[in-house]
Design an enzyme around this catalytic site. Structure first.
Site, PDB file in Angstrom:
ATOM      1  N   GLU A 431     -44.569  25.547  39.088  1.00  0.00           N
ATOM      2  CA  GLU A 431     -43.653  25.674  40.364  1.00  0.00           C
ATOM      3  C   GLU A 431     -43.608  26.885  40.941  1.00  0.00           C
ATOM      4  O   GLU A 431     -43.015  27.260  41.881  1.00  0.00           O
ATOM      5  CB  GLU A 431     -42.294  25.009  39.938  1.00  0.00           C
ATOM      6  CG  GLU A 431     -41.756  25.421  38.378  1.00  0.00           C
ATOM      7  CD  GLU A 431     -40.517  24.857  38.351  1.00  0.00           C
ATOM      8  OE1 GLU A 431     -40.022  24.099  39.127  1.00  0.00           O
ATOM      9  OE2 GLU A 431     -40.062  25.008  37.094  1.00  0.00           O
ATOM     10  N   CYS A 502     -43.235  16.174  39.522  1.00  0.00           N
ATOM     11  CA  CYS A 502     -41.859  16.079  39.285  1.00  0.00           C
ATOM     12  C   CYS A 502     -40.663  16.441  40.547  1.00  0.00           C
ATOM     13  O   CYS A 502     -39.516  16.284  40.104  1.00  0.00           O
ATOM     14  CB  CYS A 502     -41.422  16.144  37.927  1.00  0.00           C
ATOM     15  SG  CYS A 502     -41.352  18.136  37.609  1.00  0.00           S
TER      16      CYS A 502
HETATM   17  C1  PEP Z   1     -38.968  21.392  40.834  1.00  0.00           C
HETATM   18  O1  PEP Z   1     -38.709  22.791  40.992  1.00  0.00           O
HETATM   19  O2  PEP Z   1     -39.569  20.609  41.626  1.00  0.00           O
HETATM   20  C2  PEP Z   1     -38.206  20.681  39.937  1.00  0.00           C
HETATM   21  C3  PEP Z   1     -38.616  19.528  39.530  1.00  0.00           C
HETATM   22  O3  PEP Z   1     -37.248  21.368  39.347  1.00  0.00           O
HETATM   23  P1  PEP Z   1     -35.885  21.825  39.659  1.00  0.00           P
HETATM   24  O4  PEP Z   1     -35.630  20.839  41.089  1.00  0.00           O
HETATM   25  O5  PEP Z   1     -34.995  21.189  38.731  1.00  0.00           O
HETATM   26  O6  PEP Z   1     -35.894  23.251  40.070  1.00  0.00           O
HETATM   27 MG    MG Z   2     -37.815  23.668  39.476  1.00  0.00          MG
END
Ligand code: PEP
Ligand code: MG
Length: 572
Positions: A431, A502
């Site tokens: 990410e 995700c």
């Molecule tokens: C994302 O950053 O895409 C992720 C799935 O994590 P979060 O939204 O919890 O930061």
């Molecule tokens: Mg994230």
């Protein structure tokens, strides 16, 4: 009618519950005939105190700015004595046998509405003064207790400047019909929470809280990103019809839950679910997920002053693993920091919390906290369907450091004769652009990769994901983002590792074909989005998706990419 960002699909219609720093709970309470006089006395006292405050302010202002400016307070004082304010409240207490703060708040709402409806900007603005004055009186009536979502005792639309994840954790969700917030974006946690709870929501409405009063009828159209305040009969009827239609559509989609996510030419994909709390496993099963692709465990740590113990965590993880067994559960280690904090007191004073001590960085800095979680996950892993995933990995060293701590924890458990899954898989979230650019190296060390597009977009585009002023730049379909995703998928496959997405992109029907074309292995999304994505996968061939994807990668900008995508007629 106000336009914001469509955060969570569906239509909600109900009365507004305005939550902002200035508000306090107004509870409705029936009173006995004997109590009527007491309530009236309370009211007169509150008016008296408010008048005293105003006089005090008038004195101060006249001292500083001269008598001319201080005269505004005379107008306020006159309003305080106005028969509509005073008599109508007293009459209604007598007539309806209800507590004074509730009755007064109703009267106040009515007057504010009258002013808001006047076709004169100056007088319209005065509605704010009256509201402010009313709040002063109310403050004396109810004390200083701050409004929180834990106070909800009827079904309402929650209107707030922003909702912290701890607000949403504390709320009684059965009483929340919809959300409308001034701030927030597509992937802020209000949005994610609203989606996971299947509550319609619109965010990024700028100053909606100043335009809505408690008790206003509000429509939240989470599909179009619209909020309508005090709609007329025709609009209301239209929305009731739409609401019915949507419910029917949802029912149809749910019928897909037992079918496979396979393209017409036979390519199968894993459709997994994202969850925040163990209670969501029912929804995961109901929507036919192939497992849990992201369990955001930080929600266990939030809205409390202590840390969850190993025992408590073990119970939660075991419960989730058991509920979906034999399907897999990817437990993400805590991603605190950013916009998710332990409690308001625990909020670090960082200028850029999203670039600060967050997620795996926090865990590596506090191995004591990290180890408790890893022990709990490992102990819960005996069934064999749990995987571990680290958030916000910036490069291979962080992955190695985290794995070294994991090894220590495994050794401890072995020493104590506590069983766990010795072959537990460990993945890294991609990410941060630095991780995407070194995905080949990470893929060698990790058992799988999962692309967190919410943050990947944020860091690639340099756009705070919860800041609505720059939300227009938050663009999943930017060529830079798509190229990074492609790079990660290819890198994972080169090392024979599974790659999933995700972030919220996984649940966006407009993007599904691109992911199919890129050969993504698994999609993980809010459980409610699964049937829709499955329907798309089942209606196309992989070869046509590849063809489209090639065209998309030949485009130079987002607009062109979007034009191409919208051209494709996906049967939804
Ligand atoms: C994302 O950053 O895409 C992720 C799935 O994590 P979060 O939204 O919890 O930061
Ligand atoms: Mg994230």
């Amino acid at each position: 009618m106000y336009k914001g960002i469509a955060a969570s699909r569906g239509i909600a219609i109900g009365k507004a519950f305005v939550l902002d720093q200035e508000d306090f709970p107004i509870k409705k309470r029936e009173i006995t005939a004997e109590e009527v006089e007491k309530e009236i006395v309370r009211f007169r006292e509150a008016l008296k105190h408010t008048a005293e405050d105003l006089l005090h302010m008038k004195e101060k202002v006249s001292h500083k700015l001269g008598m001319k400016h201080a005269r505004i307070f005379d107008a306020y004082l006159l309003v305080l004595e106005d028969p509509v304010f005073v008599e109508e409240t007293i009459e209604n207490i007598k007539k309806n046998h209800l507590n004074v703060e509730y009755v007064f708040n109703q009267v106040l709402g009515k007057i504010v509405h009258v002013f808001k409806a006047i076709d004169d900007e100056y007088l319209k603005e005065r509605s704010k003064d009256i509201q402010d004055l009313g709040k002063r009186v109310l403050r004396y009536l109810v004390g200083e207790e701050k409004e929180t979502l834990a106070h909800l005792n009827e079904k309402v639309i929650v209107v707030a400047s922003d909702l912290t994840p701890s607000d949403t954790v504390a709320m009684r969700e059965e009483n929340v019909l919809g959300f409308a917030t001034d701030r927030g974006g597509k992937t802020s946690h209000t949005t994610i929470m609203a989606q996971s709870l299947e509550i319609p929501a619109v965010v990024g409405l700028k100053n909606l809280t100043q335009r809505v009063s408690a008790g206003d009828v509000v429509i939240v159209d989470g599909t179009q990103g619209l909020v309508i305040i005090n709609p007329d009969e025709t609009i209301l009827e239209h929305y009731y019809d739409e609401q019915k239609k949507l419910k029917k559509e949802e029912k149809e989609l749910k019928k897909l839950s037992s079918l496979e996510a396979k393209t017409l030419d036979g390519y199968q994909f894993n459709l997994m679910a994202n969850i925040e709390v163990p209670e969501e496993t029912d929804s995961v099963i109901k929507h036919g997920a192939d497992g849990i692709g992201l369990y955001r465990t930080e929600f266990l740590y939030m809205n409390r002053s202590d840390m969850p113990t190993e025992e408590e965590q073990w119970h939660a993880y075991k419960k989730v693993a058991k509920a979906v067994y034999p399907k897999p559960v990817i437990i993400r280690t805590i991603d605190l920091g950013g916009d998710k904090f332990l409690s308001s007191e625990g909020t670090p004073q960082e200028i850029n919390p999203f670039l600060g001590l967050r997620a795996i960085r926090l865990c590596l800095k506090h191995p004591d906290i990290f180890k408790v979680q890893l022990r709990a996950i490992l102990r819960a892993s005996v069934l064999g369907n749990i995987k571990i995933m680290y958030p916000m990995v910036s490069g291979v060293e962080e992955l190695q450091k985290a794995n070294n701590i994991l090894k220590d924890v495994k050794d401890d458990l072995t020493g104590e004769n506590i069983p766990f899954d010795e072959n537990i898989q460990v993945g890294a979230m991609i990410e941060i652009p630095s991780a995407a650019m070194t995905a080949e190296i990470l893929a060698k060390e990790a058992d799988f990769l999962s692309i967190g597009t919410n943050d990947l977009i944020q860091y690639t585009m340099a756009v705070d994901r919860v800041n609505e002023s720059v939300a227009y730049l938050y663009e999943p379909l930017h060529p830079a983002v798509l190229n990074l995703i492609k790079r990660v998928i290819d890198a994972g496959h080169k090392e024979n590792k599974l790659v999933s997405v995700c972030g919220e992109m996984a649940g966006d029907p407009l993007i599904t074909l691109i992911f199919i074309g890129l050969g993504l292995d698994a999609f993980s999304m809010g459980p409610t989005a699964i049937p829709k994505i499955k329907k798309i996968i089942r209606s196309v061939t992989k070869s046509e998706a590849i063809e489209l994807t090639q065209k998309i990668f030949n485009q130079t900008n987002t607009t062109a990419i979007k034009r191409l995508i919208k051209h494709i007629n996906i049967e939804e």
